[in-house]
Design a protein around this motif. Structure first.
Motif, PDB file in Angstrom:
ATOM      1  N   GLU A 147       3.405   3.984 -26.536  1.00  0.00           N
ATOM      2  CA  GLU A 147       4.538   4.675 -27.150  1.00  0.00           C
ATOM      3  C   GLU A 147       4.088   5.442 -28.394  1.00  0.00           C
ATOM      4  O   GLU A 147       3.569   4.860 -29.346  1.00  0.00           O
ATOM      5  N   LYS A 201       5.433   7.328 -31.522  1.00  0.00           N
ATOM      6  CA  LYS A 201       6.687   7.332 -32.273  1.00  0.00           C
ATOM      7  C   LYS A 201       6.750   8.432 -33.332  1.00  0.00           C
ATOM      8  O   LYS A 201       7.791   8.625 -33.964  1.00  0.00           O
ATOM      9  N   ASN A 209      10.914   9.650 -23.693  1.00  0.00           N
ATOM     10  CA  ASN A 209      11.948   8.635 -23.503  1.00  0.00           C
ATOM     11  C   ASN A 209      13.103   8.972 -24.439  1.00  0.00           C
ATOM     12  O   ASN A 209      12.903   9.166 -25.633  1.00  0.00           O
ATOM     13  N   SER A 212      10.734   8.467 -28.005  1.00  0.00           N
ATOM     14  CA  SER A 212       9.273   8.356 -28.038  1.00  0.00           C
ATOM     15  C   SER A 212       8.670   9.284 -26.998  1.00  0.00           C
ATOM     16  O   SER A 212       9.354   9.766 -26.098  1.00  0.00           O
ATOM     17  N   ARG A 249       5.738   9.041 -24.144  1.00  0.00           N
ATOM     18  CA  ARG A 249       5.040   7.970 -23.440  1.00  0.00           C
ATOM     19  C   ARG A 249       3.789   8.481 -22.717  1.00  0.00           C
ATOM     20  O   ARG A 249       3.825   9.529 -22.080  1.00  0.00           O
TER      21      ARG A 249
END
Length: 368
Positions: free
Chosen positions: A103, A105, A116, A190, A192
Protein backbone atom coordinates in the motif's frame (compact mmCIF):
# COMPACT_ATOMS: atom_id res chain seq x y z
CA UNK A 1 -13.73 -22.44 -27.27
CA UNK A 2 -17.24 -23.30 -26.12
CA UNK A 3 -16.83 -22.87 -22.38
CA UNK A 4 -13.09 -22.50 -21.94
CA UNK A 5 -13.38 -19.10 -20.29
CA UNK A 6 -15.39 -20.62 -17.44
CA UNK A 7 -12.42 -22.76 -16.43
CA UNK A 8 -10.06 -19.81 -16.51
CA UNK A 9 -12.37 -17.91 -14.18
CA UNK A 10 -13.08 -15.20 -16.73
CA UNK A 11 -16.46 -14.65 -15.15
CA UNK A 12 -14.62 -12.98 -12.31
CA UNK A 13 -11.63 -11.63 -14.22
CA UNK A 14 -13.02 -8.14 -14.71
CA UNK A 15 -13.69 -7.87 -10.98
CA UNK A 16 -10.17 -8.72 -9.81
CA UNK A 17 -9.05 -5.12 -10.19
CA UNK A 18 -12.22 -3.14 -10.88
CA UNK A 19 -14.71 -4.43 -8.30
CA UNK A 20 -17.56 -2.09 -9.19
CA UNK A 21 -20.99 -3.47 -8.36
CA UNK A 22 -22.62 -5.00 -11.45
CA UNK A 23 -26.14 -6.40 -11.65
CA UNK A 24 -26.54 -10.09 -12.47
CA UNK A 25 -29.58 -12.23 -13.15
CA UNK A 26 -30.99 -14.25 -10.27
CA UNK A 27 -31.48 -17.97 -10.75
CA UNK A 28 -34.72 -19.60 -9.67
CA UNK A 29 -34.67 -23.19 -8.45
CA UNK A 30 -37.33 -25.06 -6.53
CA UNK A 31 -36.50 -26.45 -3.07
CA UNK A 32 -33.57 -24.05 -2.85
CA UNK A 33 -32.04 -22.01 -0.08
CA UNK A 34 -31.92 -18.29 -0.90
CA UNK A 35 -28.80 -16.28 -0.13
CA UNK A 36 -27.89 -12.69 -0.93
CA UNK A 37 -24.51 -12.20 -2.58
CA UNK A 38 -22.19 -9.37 -1.60
CA UNK A 39 -23.32 -7.37 -4.65
CA UNK A 40 -26.96 -7.70 -3.61
CA UNK A 41 -27.86 -10.36 -6.16
CA UNK A 42 -30.29 -13.08 -5.08
CA UNK A 43 -28.80 -16.54 -5.60
CA UNK A 44 -30.17 -20.00 -4.84
CA UNK A 45 -28.26 -23.04 -3.70
CA UNK A 46 -29.28 -26.66 -3.20
CA UNK A 47 -27.36 -29.71 -2.12
CA UNK A 48 -27.12 -32.94 -4.10
CA UNK A 49 -25.79 -35.87 -2.07
CA UNK A 50 -22.36 -37.19 -3.08
CA UNK A 51 -23.81 -40.45 -4.44
CA UNK A 52 -26.91 -38.83 -5.97
CA UNK A 53 -27.23 -37.78 -9.63
CA UNK A 54 -28.09 -34.14 -10.20
CA UNK A 55 -31.57 -33.90 -11.72
CA UNK A 56 -31.71 -31.29 -14.50
CA UNK A 57 -35.48 -31.70 -14.53
CA UNK A 58 -36.12 -32.32 -18.23
CA UNK A 59 -35.20 -34.48 -21.20
CA UNK A 60 -32.81 -32.61 -23.52
CA UNK A 61 -34.15 -34.55 -26.52
CA UNK A 62 -37.44 -32.67 -26.09
CA UNK A 63 -35.65 -29.38 -26.81
CA UNK A 64 -32.84 -30.25 -29.23
CA UNK A 65 -32.04 -32.88 -31.81
CA UNK A 66 -28.58 -33.66 -33.15
CA UNK A 67 -27.46 -35.78 -36.08
CA UNK A 68 -25.29 -38.88 -35.77
CA UNK A 69 -21.94 -37.91 -34.23
CA UNK A 70 -20.76 -41.46 -33.46
CA UNK A 71 -18.62 -41.81 -36.59
CA UNK A 72 -17.24 -38.28 -36.74
CA UNK A 73 -13.46 -38.25 -37.19
CA UNK A 74 -11.49 -35.60 -35.31
CA UNK A 75 -7.71 -35.42 -35.15
CA UNK A 76 -6.64 -35.69 -31.53
CA UNK A 77 -4.22 -32.95 -30.48
CA UNK A 78 -1.99 -32.57 -27.46
CA UNK A 79 -2.64 -29.85 -24.88
CA UNK A 80 -0.47 -26.74 -25.01
CA UNK A 81 2.56 -26.69 -22.73
CA UNK A 82 2.51 -24.45 -19.67
CA UNK A 83 5.02 -21.59 -19.97
CA UNK A 84 6.89 -19.78 -17.22
CA UNK A 85 4.89 -16.66 -18.15
CA UNK A 86 1.66 -18.60 -17.54
CA UNK A 87 2.90 -19.60 -14.09
CA UNK A 88 3.96 -16.08 -13.10
CA UNK A 89 0.69 -14.56 -14.34
CA UNK A 90 -1.30 -17.11 -12.35
CA UNK A 91 0.64 -16.42 -9.16
CA UNK A 92 0.11 -12.67 -9.62
CA UNK A 93 -3.63 -13.23 -10.04
CA UNK A 94 -3.67 -15.26 -6.83
CA UNK A 95 -1.91 -12.44 -5.00
CA UNK A 96 -4.61 -10.07 -6.27
CA UNK A 97 -7.43 -12.42 -5.28
CA UNK A 98 -6.05 -12.65 -1.74
CA UNK A 99 -5.44 -8.88 -1.58
CA UNK A 100 -1.72 -9.21 -0.87
CA UNK A 101 -0.92 -5.63 -1.81
CA UNK A 102 1.83 -3.21 -0.97
CA UNK A 103 0.00 0.00 0.00
CA UNK A 104 1.37 3.38 -1.10
CA UNK A 105 -0.18 6.05 1.15
CA UNK A 106 1.68 9.15 -0.10
CA UNK A 107 2.27 10.81 -3.45
CA UNK A 108 0.01 11.40 -6.45
CA UNK A 109 -2.02 9.13 -8.71
CA UNK A 110 -0.44 8.39 -12.08
CA UNK A 111 -1.85 6.89 -15.26
CA UNK A 112 -2.50 3.13 -14.87
CA UNK A 113 -1.99 3.11 -11.10
CA UNK A 114 -4.22 0.63 -9.30
CA UNK A 115 -6.09 2.89 -6.88
CA UNK A 116 -8.11 1.78 -3.87
CA UNK A 117 -10.97 4.22 -3.29
CA UNK A 118 -14.46 4.98 -2.04
CA UNK A 119 -16.77 6.80 -4.43
CA UNK A 120 -20.33 8.03 -4.82
CA UNK A 121 -21.90 9.43 -7.97
CA UNK A 122 -25.23 11.24 -8.12
CA UNK A 123 -27.51 12.72 -10.77
CA UNK A 124 -29.87 15.40 -9.47
CA UNK A 125 -28.86 14.36 -5.96
CA UNK A 126 -29.69 10.67 -6.43
CA UNK A 127 -27.33 7.73 -6.86
CA UNK A 128 -27.67 5.58 -9.97
CA UNK A 129 -26.68 2.13 -11.24
CA UNK A 130 -23.04 1.27 -10.35
CA UNK A 131 -22.41 4.77 -8.97
CA UNK A 132 -21.26 3.81 -5.47
CA UNK A 133 -18.43 1.71 -4.11
CA UNK A 134 -16.42 1.22 -0.94
CA UNK A 135 -12.84 -0.08 -0.87
CA UNK A 136 -12.89 -0.54 -4.66
CA UNK A 137 -9.78 -1.17 -6.79
CA UNK A 138 -9.75 0.67 -10.14
CA UNK A 139 -6.93 0.70 -12.68
CA UNK A 140 -6.88 4.41 -13.46
CA UNK A 141 -6.94 5.22 -17.16
CA UNK A 142 -8.00 1.71 -18.19
CA UNK A 143 -11.66 2.60 -18.73
CA UNK A 144 -12.71 -0.53 -16.84
CA UNK A 145 -15.01 1.57 -14.68
CA UNK A 146 -15.56 4.86 -16.54
CA UNK A 147 -12.81 6.73 -18.40
CA UNK A 148 -14.48 10.10 -17.76
CA UNK A 149 -14.42 9.50 -14.02
CA UNK A 150 -10.96 7.93 -14.01
CA UNK A 151 -9.46 10.91 -15.86
CA UNK A 152 -10.43 13.21 -12.99
CA UNK A 153 -8.38 11.17 -10.51
CA UNK A 154 -5.03 11.32 -12.35
CA UNK A 155 -2.67 13.72 -10.57
CA UNK A 156 -4.69 13.85 -7.35
CA UNK A 157 -3.02 13.25 -3.99
CA UNK A 158 -3.29 9.91 -2.23
CA UNK A 159 -5.50 10.44 0.81
CA UNK A 160 -7.36 13.32 -0.85
CA UNK A 161 -11.16 13.57 -1.01
CA UNK A 162 -12.28 15.19 -4.27
CA UNK A 163 -15.57 16.22 -5.85
CA UNK A 164 -16.07 16.79 -9.57
CA UNK A 165 -18.69 16.74 -12.32
CA UNK A 166 -18.64 14.63 -15.49
CA UNK A 167 -21.02 13.81 -18.33
CA UNK A 168 -21.77 10.09 -18.14
CA UNK A 169 -21.16 7.98 -21.27
CA UNK A 170 -23.76 5.97 -23.16
CA UNK A 171 -22.83 2.78 -21.35
CA UNK A 172 -25.11 -0.05 -20.21
CA UNK A 173 -23.32 -0.01 -16.84
CA UNK A 174 -24.82 3.43 -16.19
CA UNK A 175 -27.98 3.13 -18.29
CA UNK A 176 -30.12 5.34 -16.07
CA UNK A 177 -27.51 8.12 -16.09
CA UNK A 178 -26.28 7.91 -19.71
CA UNK A 179 -25.64 11.36 -21.20
CA UNK A 180 -26.45 13.13 -17.92
CA UNK A 181 -24.19 15.26 -15.75
CA UNK A 182 -23.14 13.41 -12.61
CA UNK A 183 -21.36 14.67 -9.53
CA UNK A 184 -18.82 12.31 -7.98
CA UNK A 185 -17.18 12.39 -4.57
CA UNK A 186 -14.07 10.20 -4.45
CA UNK A 187 -11.73 9.39 -1.57
CA UNK A 188 -8.35 8.20 -2.90
CA UNK A 189 -7.22 5.80 -0.17
CA UNK A 190 -4.04 4.23 -1.58
CA UNK A 191 -2.14 3.07 -4.65
CA UNK A 192 -1.67 -0.68 -4.65
CA UNK A 193 1.20 -2.73 -6.10
CA UNK A 194 1.96 -6.42 -5.92
CA UNK A 195 4.86 -7.58 -3.75
CA UNK A 196 7.90 -9.34 -5.20
CA UNK A 197 7.36 -13.10 -5.30
CA UNK A 198 9.59 -14.43 -2.52
CA UNK A 199 9.57 -17.49 -0.25
CA UNK A 200 8.04 -15.38 2.54
CA UNK A 201 5.26 -14.11 0.26
CA UNK A 202 4.46 -17.63 -0.98
CA UNK A 203 4.43 -18.95 2.58
CA UNK A 204 1.94 -16.23 3.58
CA UNK A 205 -0.18 -16.68 0.43
CA UNK A 206 -0.61 -20.43 1.02
CA UNK A 207 -0.89 -20.36 4.79
CA UNK A 208 2.37 -22.26 5.12
CA UNK A 209 1.39 -25.08 2.77
CA UNK A 210 4.19 -24.15 0.35
CA UNK A 211 7.50 -22.90 1.75
CA UNK A 212 9.44 -21.88 -1.36
CA UNK A 213 8.79 -20.17 -4.69
CA UNK A 214 10.08 -23.14 -6.70
CA UNK A 215 7.85 -25.59 -4.80
CA UNK A 216 4.79 -23.40 -5.43
CA UNK A 217 5.66 -22.87 -9.10
CA UNK A 218 5.77 -26.65 -9.59
CA UNK A 219 2.30 -26.91 -8.03
CA UNK A 220 0.89 -24.10 -10.20
CA UNK A 221 2.33 -25.77 -13.28
CA UNK A 222 0.35 -28.94 -12.47
CA UNK A 223 -2.85 -26.93 -11.97
CA UNK A 224 -2.42 -25.04 -15.25
CA UNK A 225 -1.57 -28.21 -17.16
CA UNK A 226 -4.84 -29.78 -15.99
CA UNK A 227 -6.64 -26.65 -17.16
CA UNK A 228 -5.02 -26.86 -20.60
CA UNK A 229 -6.00 -30.54 -20.85
CA UNK A 230 -9.63 -29.58 -20.23
CA UNK A 231 -9.43 -26.76 -22.77
CA UNK A 232 -8.00 -29.21 -25.29
CA UNK A 233 -10.93 -31.56 -24.68
CA UNK A 234 -13.31 -28.64 -25.21
CA UNK A 235 -11.67 -27.88 -28.55
CA UNK A 236 -12.09 -31.47 -29.68
CA UNK A 237 -15.73 -31.43 -28.56
CA UNK A 238 -16.33 -28.21 -30.49
CA UNK A 239 -14.78 -29.68 -33.63
CA UNK A 240 -16.87 -32.83 -33.27
CA UNK A 241 -20.13 -30.93 -33.01
CA UNK A 242 -18.96 -28.58 -35.75
CA UNK A 243 -19.00 -31.47 -38.21
CA UNK A 244 -22.68 -32.13 -37.54
CA UNK A 245 -23.69 -28.50 -36.93
CA UNK A 246 -26.13 -28.51 -39.85
CA UNK A 247 -28.16 -31.22 -38.14
CA UNK A 248 -28.87 -29.24 -34.95
CA UNK A 249 -32.49 -28.34 -34.31
CA UNK A 250 -33.33 -26.26 -31.26
CA UNK A 251 -36.96 -26.30 -30.20
CA UNK A 252 -36.84 -23.89 -27.26
CA UNK A 253 -35.34 -23.30 -23.84
CA UNK A 254 -36.58 -25.33 -20.84
CA UNK A 255 -38.09 -23.26 -18.07
CA UNK A 256 -35.44 -24.61 -15.70
CA UNK A 257 -32.68 -23.00 -17.80
CA UNK A 258 -34.13 -19.54 -18.35
CA UNK A 259 -32.14 -16.71 -16.79
CA UNK A 260 -33.32 -13.16 -16.39
CA UNK A 261 -36.70 -11.67 -17.27
CA UNK A 262 -35.95 -11.24 -20.97
CA UNK A 263 -33.10 -12.29 -23.26
CA UNK A 264 -31.19 -10.04 -25.63
CA UNK A 265 -32.33 -11.88 -28.76
CA UNK A 266 -35.95 -11.17 -27.89
CA UNK A 267 -35.06 -7.52 -27.37
CA UNK A 268 -33.32 -7.34 -30.76
CA UNK A 269 -36.37 -8.76 -32.52
CA UNK A 270 -38.70 -6.38 -30.70
CA UNK A 271 -36.43 -3.42 -31.54
CA UNK A 272 -36.44 -4.39 -35.22
CA UNK A 273 -40.23 -4.60 -35.24
CA UNK A 274 -40.58 -1.20 -33.55
CA UNK A 275 -37.84 0.46 -35.61
CA UNK A 276 -35.77 1.49 -32.59
CA UNK A 277 -32.25 0.74 -31.36
CA UNK A 278 -31.94 -2.30 -29.01
CA UNK A 279 -30.21 -0.12 -26.39
CA UNK A 280 -33.38 1.94 -26.05
CA UNK A 281 -35.37 -1.15 -25.09
CA UNK A 282 -32.59 -2.37 -22.80
CA UNK A 283 -32.68 0.96 -20.96
CA UNK A 284 -36.47 0.81 -20.78
CA UNK A 285 -36.55 -2.74 -19.37
CA UNK A 286 -33.77 -2.05 -16.86
CA UNK A 287 -35.59 1.10 -15.71
CA UNK A 288 -38.60 -1.16 -15.08
CA UNK A 289 -36.42 -3.34 -12.87
CA UNK A 290 -36.15 -6.26 -15.30
CA UNK A 291 -32.97 -8.29 -15.70
CA UNK A 292 -31.49 -8.84 -19.17
CA UNK A 293 -29.98 -12.21 -20.08
CA UNK A 294 -27.30 -11.12 -22.53
CA UNK A 295 -25.86 -14.59 -23.22
CA UNK A 296 -28.83 -16.76 -22.36
CA UNK A 297 -29.36 -18.09 -25.89
CA UNK A 298 -25.73 -19.15 -26.37
CA UNK A 299 -25.37 -20.62 -22.89
CA UNK A 300 -28.70 -22.43 -23.03
CA UNK A 301 -27.97 -24.00 -26.41
CA UNK A 302 -24.52 -25.13 -25.25
CA UNK A 303 -25.99 -26.65 -22.11
CA UNK A 304 -28.70 -28.40 -24.14
CA UNK A 305 -26.16 -29.91 -26.52
CA UNK A 306 -23.99 -31.12 -23.64
CA UNK A 307 -26.97 -32.61 -21.81
CA UNK A 308 -28.27 -34.20 -25.03
CA UNK A 309 -24.98 -36.06 -25.53
CA UNK A 310 -24.78 -36.94 -21.83
CA UNK A 311 -28.27 -38.43 -21.74
CA UNK A 312 -27.60 -40.36 -24.96
CA UNK A 313 -24.33 -41.77 -23.62
CA UNK A 314 -25.46 -42.33 -20.03
CA UNK A 315 -23.13 -39.71 -18.55
CA UNK A 316 -24.29 -38.23 -15.24
CA UNK A 317 -23.14 -35.72 -12.63
CA UNK A 318 -23.24 -36.53 -8.93
CA UNK A 319 -22.97 -34.39 -5.83
CA UNK A 320 -19.39 -35.64 -5.51
CA UNK A 321 -18.63 -34.35 -9.03
CA UNK A 322 -20.00 -30.93 -8.10
CA UNK A 323 -17.90 -30.88 -4.93
CA UNK A 324 -14.79 -31.84 -6.94
CA UNK A 325 -15.50 -29.01 -9.38
CA UNK A 326 -15.74 -26.53 -6.52
CA UNK A 327 -12.34 -27.70 -5.29
CA UNK A 328 -10.91 -27.28 -8.80
CA UNK A 329 -12.31 -23.76 -9.19
CA UNK A 330 -10.70 -22.76 -5.90
CA UNK A 331 -7.43 -24.46 -6.87
CA UNK A 332 -7.47 -22.61 -10.21
CA UNK A 333 -8.07 -19.30 -8.44
CA UNK A 334 -11.38 -18.76 -10.24
CA UNK A 335 -12.97 -18.26 -6.82
CA UNK A 336 -11.52 -17.60 -3.38
CA UNK A 337 -13.49 -20.20 -1.41
CA UNK A 338 -16.80 -22.10 -1.29
CA UNK A 339 -18.63 -19.08 0.06
CA UNK A 340 -17.40 -17.05 -2.90
CA UNK A 341 -18.66 -19.77 -5.27
CA UNK A 342 -22.06 -19.88 -3.56
CA UNK A 343 -22.45 -16.13 -3.97
CA UNK A 344 -21.83 -16.32 -7.72
CA UNK A 345 -22.94 -19.75 -9.00
CA UNK A 346 -25.98 -21.91 -8.34
CA UNK A 347 -25.77 -25.69 -8.02
CA UNK A 348 -27.42 -25.98 -11.46
CA UNK A 349 -24.66 -23.90 -13.05
CA UNK A 350 -22.02 -26.01 -11.32
CA UNK A 351 -23.75 -29.21 -12.45
CA UNK A 352 -23.74 -27.99 -16.05
CA UNK A 353 -20.06 -27.12 -15.80
CA UNK A 354 -19.16 -30.52 -14.32
CA UNK A 355 -21.16 -32.23 -17.06
CA UNK A 356 -19.30 -30.26 -19.73
CA UNK A 357 -16.00 -31.57 -18.40
CA UNK A 358 -17.23 -35.16 -18.42
CA UNK A 359 -18.85 -35.05 -21.87
CA UNK A 360 -15.89 -33.24 -23.46
CA UNK A 361 -13.46 -35.75 -21.96
CA UNK A 362 -15.64 -38.59 -23.32
CA UNK A 363 -15.63 -37.12 -26.83
CA UNK A 364 -11.88 -36.46 -26.66
CA UNK A 365 -11.19 -40.08 -25.77
CA UNK A 366 -12.98 -41.17 -28.94
CA UNK A 367 -10.94 -38.83 -31.16
CA UNK A 368 -8.31 -40.44 -33.35
Amino acid sequence: MIVGCFWRGCEKESSKETKAVMDTASIDQSDAKMIISRNGTVQFTTKTADDENFDFGYNAEDYVSVGDYSNVTVVKTEPEAVTNEDIQNDIENRLKTHAMWNEKKEGTVEQFDLVNMDFTGTVDGKTFQNSTGTDINIRIGSGDYCKEVEAQIIGKNIGEKITFKVTMPDDSKFSDAAGKEAEYTVTVKSVRTLPDITDDVINKLTGGKYKTVSEYEAYIKQVLQKEKEIENSLTIFEETLGQVADTFEFKGVPEQEKEGDIDIETIRKEAEEKGVEPVELVNQYEAEGKTIAYEQSTNSKTNLLILYVAQKEGITVTGADIKALKDELIEWNAFKDEEDIAENLSERQLAHAALREKVCAYIAQKAE
